[in-house]
Design a protein around this motif. Structure first.
Motif, PDB file in Angstrom:
ATOM      1  N   LYS A   1      20.754  39.643  28.438  1.00 45.58           N
ATOM      2  CA  LYS A   1      21.556  39.000  29.481  1.00 45.58           C
ATOM      3  C   LYS A   1      23.001  38.749  29.060  1.00 45.58           C
ATOM      4  O   LYS A   1      23.898  38.650  29.881  1.00 45.58           O
ATOM      5  N   ASP A   2      23.246  38.642  27.736  1.00 48.88           N
ATOM      6  CA  ASP A   2      24.612  38.393  27.270  1.00 48.88           C
ATOM      7  C   ASP A   2      25.538  39.573  27.529  1.00 48.88           C
ATOM      8  O   ASP A   2      26.755  39.441  27.438  1.00 48.88           O
ATOM      9  N   ALA A   3      24.930  40.750  27.812  1.00 47.33           N
ATOM     10  CA  ALA A   3      25.750  41.926  28.085  1.00 47.33           C
ATOM     11  C   ALA A   3      26.455  41.826  29.434  1.00 47.33           C
ATOM     12  O   ALA A   3      27.371  42.582  29.722  1.00 47.33           O
ATOM     13  N   LEU A   4      26.010  40.889  30.272  1.00 49.11           N
ATOM     14  CA  LEU A   4      26.653  40.698  31.581  1.00 49.11           C
ATOM     15  C   LEU A   4      27.886  39.810  31.401  1.00 49.11           C
ATOM     16  O   LEU A   4      27.783  38.716  30.876  1.00 49.11           O
ATOM     17  N   THR A   5      29.030  40.287  31.871  1.00 48.54           N
ATOM     18  CA  THR A   5      30.230  39.448  31.786  1.00 48.54           C
ATOM     19  C   THR A   5      30.529  38.841  33.153  1.00 48.54           C
ATOM     20  O   THR A   5      30.222  39.438  34.184  1.00 48.54           O
ATOM     21  N   ASP A   6      31.147  37.651  33.136  1.00 48.07           N
ATOM     22  CA  ASP A   6      31.513  36.987  34.393  1.00 48.07           C
ATOM     23  C   ASP A   6      32.420  37.872  35.238  1.00 48.07           C
ATOM     24  O   ASP A   6      32.214  38.035  36.437  1.00 48.07           O
ATOM     25  N   GLU A   7      33.436  38.469  34.568  1.00 46.95           N
ATOM     26  CA  GLU A   7      34.426  39.281  35.294  1.00 46.95           C
ATOM     27  C   GLU A   7      33.770  40.534  35.865  1.00 46.95           C
ATOM     28  O   GLU A   7      34.050  40.924  36.996  1.00 46.95           O
ATOM     29  N   GLY A   8      32.892  41.159  35.052  1.00 51.27           N
ATOM     30  CA  GLY A   8      32.207  42.371  35.492  1.00 51.27           C
ATOM     31  C   GLY A   8      31.363  42.110  36.731  1.00 51.27           C
ATOM     32  O   GLY A   8      31.405  42.868  37.705  1.00 51.27           O
ATOM     33  N   VAL A   9      30.616  41.002  36.714  1.00 54.60           N
ATOM     34  CA  VAL A   9      29.749  40.663  37.852  1.00 54.60           C
ATOM     35  C   VAL A   9      30.610  40.391  39.086  1.00 54.60           C
ATOM     36  O   VAL A   9      30.316  40.873  40.180  1.00 54.60           O
ATOM     37  N   GLU A  10      31.707  39.670  38.896  1.00 54.35           N
ATOM     38  CA  GLU A  10      32.589  39.347  40.023  1.00 54.35           C
ATOM     39  C   GLU A  10      33.133  40.628  40.677  1.00 54.35           C
ATOM     40  O   GLU A  10      33.126  40.769  41.903  1.00 54.35           O
ATOM     41  N   ARG A  11      33.542  41.582  39.829  1.00 52.10           N
ATOM     42  CA  ARG A  11      34.113  42.831  40.343  1.00 52.10           C
ATOM     43  C   ARG A  11      33.048  43.626  41.112  1.00 52.10           C
ATOM     44  O   ARG A  11      33.286  44.099  42.228  1.00 52.10           O
ATOM     45  N   VAL A  12      31.833  43.735  40.532  1.00 49.79           N
ATOM     46  CA  VAL A  12      30.767  44.501  41.175  1.00 49.79           C
ATOM     47  C   VAL A  12      30.360  43.853  42.500  1.00 49.79           C
ATOM     48  O   VAL A  12      30.143  44.542  43.504  1.00 49.79           O
ATOM     49  N   MET A  13      30.281  42.517  42.532  1.00 49.77           N
ATOM     50  CA  MET A  13      29.904  41.846  43.781  1.00 49.77           C
ATOM     51  C   MET A  13      30.958  42.116  44.855  1.00 49.77           C
ATOM     52  O   MET A  13      30.623  42.334  46.019  1.00 49.77           O
ATOM     53  N   GLY A  14      32.219  42.135  44.444  1.00 45.48           N
ATOM     54  CA  GLY A  14      33.308  42.449  45.376  1.00 45.48           C
ATOM     55  C   GLY A  14      33.160  43.856  45.948  1.00 45.48           C
ATOM     56  O   GLY A  14      33.286  44.071  47.152  1.00 45.48           O
ATOM     57  N   GLU A  15      32.835  44.821  45.069  1.00 50.19           N
ATOM     58  CA  GLU A  15      32.662  46.211  45.529  1.00 50.19           C
ATOM     59  C   GLU A  15      31.459  46.335  46.459  1.00 50.19           C
ATOM     60  O   GLU A  15      31.495  47.058  47.449  1.00 50.19           O
ATOM     61  N   LEU A  16      30.377  45.629  46.122  1.00 47.96           N
ATOM     62  CA  LEU A  16      29.168  45.680  46.958  1.00 47.96           C
ATOM     63  C   LEU A  16      29.456  45.100  48.339  1.00 47.96           C
ATOM     64  O   LEU A  16      28.974  45.608  49.352  1.00 47.96           O
ATOM     65  N   ARG A  17      30.245  44.016  48.383  1.00 53.70           N
ATOM     66  CA  ARG A  17      30.586  43.386  49.666  1.00 53.70           C
ATOM     67  C   ARG A  17      31.295  44.355  50.608  1.00 53.70           C
ATOM     68  O   ARG A  17      31.170  44.264  51.826  1.00 53.70           O
ATOM     69  N   GLU A  18      32.052  45.311  50.013  1.00 57.04           N
ATOM     70  CA  GLU A  18      32.764  46.278  50.858  1.00 57.04           C
ATOM     71  C   GLU A  18      31.837  47.332  51.430  1.00 57.04           C
ATOM     72  O   GLU A  18      32.097  47.915  52.473  1.00 57.04           O
ATOM     73  N   LYS A  19      30.737  47.607  50.730  1.00 54.38           N
ATOM     74  CA  LYS A  19      29.854  48.707  51.133  1.00 54.38           C
ATOM     75  C   LYS A  19      28.673  48.280  51.993  1.00 54.38           C
ATOM     76  O   LYS A  19      28.089  49.090  52.700  1.00 54.38           O
ATOM     77  N   PHE A  20      28.251  47.005  51.870  1.00 50.17           N
ATOM     78  CA  PHE A  20      26.993  46.596  52.504  1.00 50.17           C
ATOM     79  C   PHE A  20      27.165  45.360  53.391  1.00 50.17           C
ATOM     80  O   PHE A  20      28.139  44.619  53.239  1.00 50.17           O
ATOM     81  N   ASP A  21      26.169  45.151  54.288  1.00 45.00           N
ATOM     82  CA  ASP A  21      26.142  43.932  55.108  1.00 45.00           C
ATOM     83  C   ASP A  21      25.482  42.794  54.339  1.00 45.00           C
ATOM     84  O   ASP A  21      25.865  41.645  54.453  1.00 45.00           O
ATOM     85  N   TRP A  22      24.443  43.141  53.595  1.00 50.26           N
ATOM     86  CA  TRP A  22      23.684  42.140  52.830  1.00 50.26           C
ATOM     87  C   TRP A  22      23.501  42.616  51.399  1.00 50.26           C
ATOM     88  O   TRP A  22      23.109  43.770  51.171  1.00 50.26           O
TER      89      TRP A  22
END
Lengths: 271, 91
Positions: free
Chosen positions: A94-115
């Motif tokens: 789990k330590d391999a997950l970075t706060d910034e990385g997760v934030e960026r991916v969630m932002g990209e997902l928000r652009e592609k999906f409804d949920w």
């Protein structure tokens, strides 16, 4: 506007992954563009429940670290074209997950999906906190049993303090799914009642999922229960939950699978 | 199903409920989340402590939420010796 939904619980084994797959598929069946994301790094299982375990090439860590692009890691469901899976890594921790990385991916997902439906790991530590961090809606999965209710209470506390929404001073929408519910035991008074759990946790009820063989059957074949058997009791409960999430008012019921009288007498006695 | 089941006053579910209410009230207070029952308990204790000595674990506070009305139950147990001498003499 895209919505990020986090399925969380604190305690393990209460039905988070089953719920993530079922809600994700039911949302997609209702016509929404959906991505289910596995945050359980090191112990991924959503791929197995979705039946996509042999199609994983890149995972969430690869994308957050920039080793792969998001579209390379997304696995499109073979049954529903508007349903995708972003798997977790099985080899990293789990330590391999970075706060910034997760934030960026969630932002990209928000652009592609409804949920975007995030499957949280068990526990209350970093992995669980990262899974809920960007959520707009949280679904707390609880079993009518003391340790599960206690852990859910801790998770509700974290949702109200550690999420981006909470830190901004915004309300995070919280719902309760009471899973593995056994009406016969509840009738006998040997199980916490629905009202007891609601009173203790004081968040609104989204669905009551009856204990059912159909959930096990669906996981055996790697298919979300709402797709595998849309008419069975747990599926009907999940489908109603999705209608409520989308803003519809649906009367609350505990769905049951019809049994013959003899069958009913038997199971009651055996339980 | 045995006859005993009918004689038993209640199932184990209600025991679970009471244990949970108690432990969660404490844990919420520890993690800094305000809990109505704990706040009421502390303030009621403070008022009583001004006049009589009571042991903390002899004070039971329960909150039952009903459809229209909720009831607050306060159960305080103290020994006769804890009552002030003046009142005892009058009684």
């Amino acid at each position: 506007m895209a919505k990020v939904l986090c399925v969380t619980s604190g305690k393990g084994g209460v039905g988070k992954t089953t719920t993530t797959a079922a809600l994700g598929a039911a949302l997609a069946q209702a016509g929404e563009k959906v991505c289910v994301v596995d945050f359980d790094v090191g112990l991924r299982n959503l791929d197995l429940i979705m039946g996509a375990e042999r199609r994983v090439v890149y995972d969430l860590i690869n994308v957050t670290n920039g080793d792969a692009k998001l579209p390379q890691a997304l696995i499109r469901d073979k049954r529903l074209e508007n349903l995708s899976l972003l798997p977790a890594s099985q080899t990293r921790d789990k330590d391999a997950l970075t706060d910034e990385g997760v934030e960026r991916v969630m932002g990209e997902l928000r652009e592609k999906f409804d949920w975007i439906v995030c499957d949280s790991p068990a526990g209350i530590e970093r992995g669980a906190q990262l899974a809920m961090r960007h959520a707009d809606v949280a679904v707390v999965v609880t079993n009518p049993e003391v340790s599960s209710v206690r852990d859910s209470d801790r998770i509700i506390g974290l949702l109200d303090s550690k999420t981006v929404r909470a830190e901004r001073g915004d309300e995070i929408e919280k719902h309760l799914i009471l899973s593995r519910f056994d009406p016969a035991r509840a009738d006998r008074g040997d199980m916490l009642k629905v009202d007891d759990v609601l009173e203790i946790l004081s968040i609104p009820l989204l669905a009551i999922i009856p204990e059912s063989l159909e959930v096990l059957r669906a996981s055996n074949v790697g298919c979300p229960v709402t797709l595998n058997n849309p008419l069975c009791a747990p599926s009907r409960a999940y489908i109603d939950a999705v209608r409520r999430l989308k803003g519809e008012t649906v009367p609350m019921a505990i769905p049951t699978d019809r049994k013959s009288l003899i069958n009913k007498l038997f199971t009651r006695r055996a339980a | 199903m045995s006859v005993l089941t009918f004689l038993k006053p209640r199932g184990s579910g209600s025991v679970a409920r009471e244990r949970l209410q108690l432990i969660l009230a404490h844990e919420r207070a520890e993690t800094g989340r305000p809990d109505l029952v704990i706040t009421l308990r502390e303030e009621i204790l403070a008022v009583i402590a001004k006049h009589v000595e009571v042991e903390r674990d002899k004070v039971q506070i329960t909150l039952e939420r009903g459809e229209g009305v909720s009831t607050l139950g306060v159960d305080i147990e103290f020994p006769v010796s804890a009552l002030p001498a003046k009142k005892r003499a009058r009684a």
